[in-house]
Scaffold this motif. Structure first.
Motif, short mmCIF file in Angstrom:
data_model
loop_
_atom_site.label_atom_id
_atom_site.label_comp_id
_atom_site.label_asym_id
_atom_site.label_seq_id
_atom_site.Cartn_x
_atom_site.Cartn_y
_atom_site.Cartn_z
N VAL A 104 9.14 10.44 -13.59
CA VAL A 104 8.38 9.14 -13.53
C VAL A 104 7.81 8.78 -12.34
O VAL A 104 8.71 8.85 -11.38
CB VAL A 104 9.40 8.21 -13.96
CG1 VAL A 104 8.62 6.95 -14.17
CG2 VAL A 104 10.00 8.42 -15.29
N GLN A 105 6.59 8.86 -12.07
CA GLN A 105 6.02 8.47 -10.96
C GLN A 105 6.02 6.95 -10.62
O GLN A 105 5.81 6.29 -11.47
CB GLN A 105 4.50 9.13 -11.13
CG GLN A 105 4.23 10.33 -11.22
CD GLN A 105 4.73 11.22 -10.23
OE1 GLN A 105 4.36 11.31 -9.04
NE2 GLN A 105 5.96 12.16 -10.46
N ASN A 106 6.03 6.83 -9.25
CA ASN A 106 5.93 5.37 -8.90
C ASN A 106 4.66 4.75 -9.24
O ASN A 106 4.96 3.47 -9.71
CB ASN A 106 6.08 5.37 -7.23
CG ASN A 106 7.42 5.41 -6.71
OD1 ASN A 106 8.62 5.14 -7.57
ND2 ASN A 106 7.60 5.73 -5.46
N ASP A 123 3.19 5.15 -12.05
CA ASP A 123 3.41 4.70 -13.36
C ASP A 123 4.10 3.43 -13.42
O ASP A 123 3.85 2.55 -14.48
CB ASP A 123 3.73 5.72 -14.10
CG ASP A 123 2.71 7.04 -14.11
OD1 ASP A 123 1.64 6.78 -14.25
OD2 ASP A 123 3.21 8.27 -14.17
N ASN A 131 2.22 0.43 -12.56
CA ASN A 131 1.22 -0.14 -13.28
C ASN A 131 1.96 -0.68 -14.75
O ASN A 131 1.28 -1.39 -14.95
CB ASN A 131 0.21 1.12 -13.53
CG ASN A 131 -0.42 1.72 -12.44
OD1 ASN A 131 -0.50 0.82 -11.41
ND2 ASN A 131 -1.05 2.76 -12.52
N LEU A 132 2.97 -0.25 -15.01
CA LEU A 132 3.43 -0.63 -16.18
C LEU A 132 4.53 -1.63 -16.00
O LEU A 132 4.40 -2.75 -16.76
CB LEU A 132 4.15 0.43 -17.02
CG LEU A 132 3.43 1.63 -17.69
CD1 LEU A 132 4.27 2.77 -17.87
CD2 LEU A 132 2.49 0.83 -18.69
N CYS A 184 8.33 -0.46 -8.29
CA CYS A 184 8.59 0.92 -8.52
C CYS A 184 9.74 1.28 -7.26
O CYS A 184 10.28 0.25 -6.92
CB CYS A 184 7.42 1.66 -7.84
SG CYS A 184 7.01 1.49 -6.17
N ALA A 204 -2.32 11.37 -8.58
CA ALA A 204 -2.58 10.45 -9.55
C ALA A 204 -4.18 10.45 -9.77
O ALA A 204 -4.89 10.61 -8.89
CB ALA A 204 -2.29 9.05 -9.15
N LYS A 228 -5.54 5.69 -12.71
CA LYS A 228 -4.26 5.26 -12.22
C LYS A 228 -4.16 4.56 -10.95
O LYS A 228 -3.46 3.61 -10.65
CB LYS A 228 -3.11 6.17 -12.26
CG LYS A 228 -2.72 6.72 -13.74
CD LYS A 228 -1.64 7.94 -13.45
CE LYS A 228 -1.23 8.39 -14.90
NZ LYS A 228 -0.12 9.36 -14.59
N PHE A 248 -3.31 0.93 -10.05
CA PHE A 248 -2.40 0.41 -9.18
C PHE A 248 -2.80 -0.59 -8.18
O PHE A 248 -1.85 -1.36 -7.55
CB PHE A 248 -2.04 1.88 -8.26
CG PHE A 248 -1.07 1.59 -7.19
CD1 PHE A 248 0.30 1.32 -7.35
CD2 PHE A 248 -1.42 1.32 -5.82
CE1 PHE A 248 1.23 1.28 -6.48
CE2 PHE A 248 -0.39 0.96 -4.90
CZ PHE A 248 0.96 1.07 -5.13
#
Length: 104
Positions: free
Chosen positions: A28-30, A32, A35-36, A40, A84, A88, A92
């Motif tokens: 899981v990317q920071n 992502d 953004n969600l 992070c 990214a 994204k 961000f």
């Protein structure tokens, strides 16, 4: 529940979250997460740094990240970070402004 027990449970939950993000879900990317969810791994490291500073413990951003990540940021990026997309990165910028810059 007494205050000490509550503190210990909160600390245990934090350690489990840290383990989950640093060992179980390195995929899981920071970007992502930000953004969600609006935070992070770097945010968690910053909150750790702020808590230390509030207690009179001098800690800079890089030290806090090394404590949280268990490695340097360069090591983390080399091992786990992926490129990214432009979409994204644009999302961000908005999420960072809304969740970090405005909340300080």
């Amino acid at each position: 529940m007494d205050q000490q027990t509550e503190i210990e449970l909160q600390a245990a939950a934090f350690r489990r979250l840290q383990k989950h993000l640093m060992e179980d879900r390195t995929d899981v990317q920071n970007i992502d997460m930000m953004n969600l969810a609006g935070f992070c791994r770097n945010c968690l490291a910053r909150w750790y740094q702020e808590a230390a500073n509030d207690k009179g413990i001098e800690m800079d951003k890089n030290t806090a990240r090394e404590v949280f990540y268990g490695m340097t940021m360069d090591e983390w990026k080399a091992n786990y970070q992926t490129e990214a997309s432009a979409e994204k990165q644009a999302a961000f910028k908005v999420a960072f402004e809304e969740n970090v810059l405005k909340k300080g």
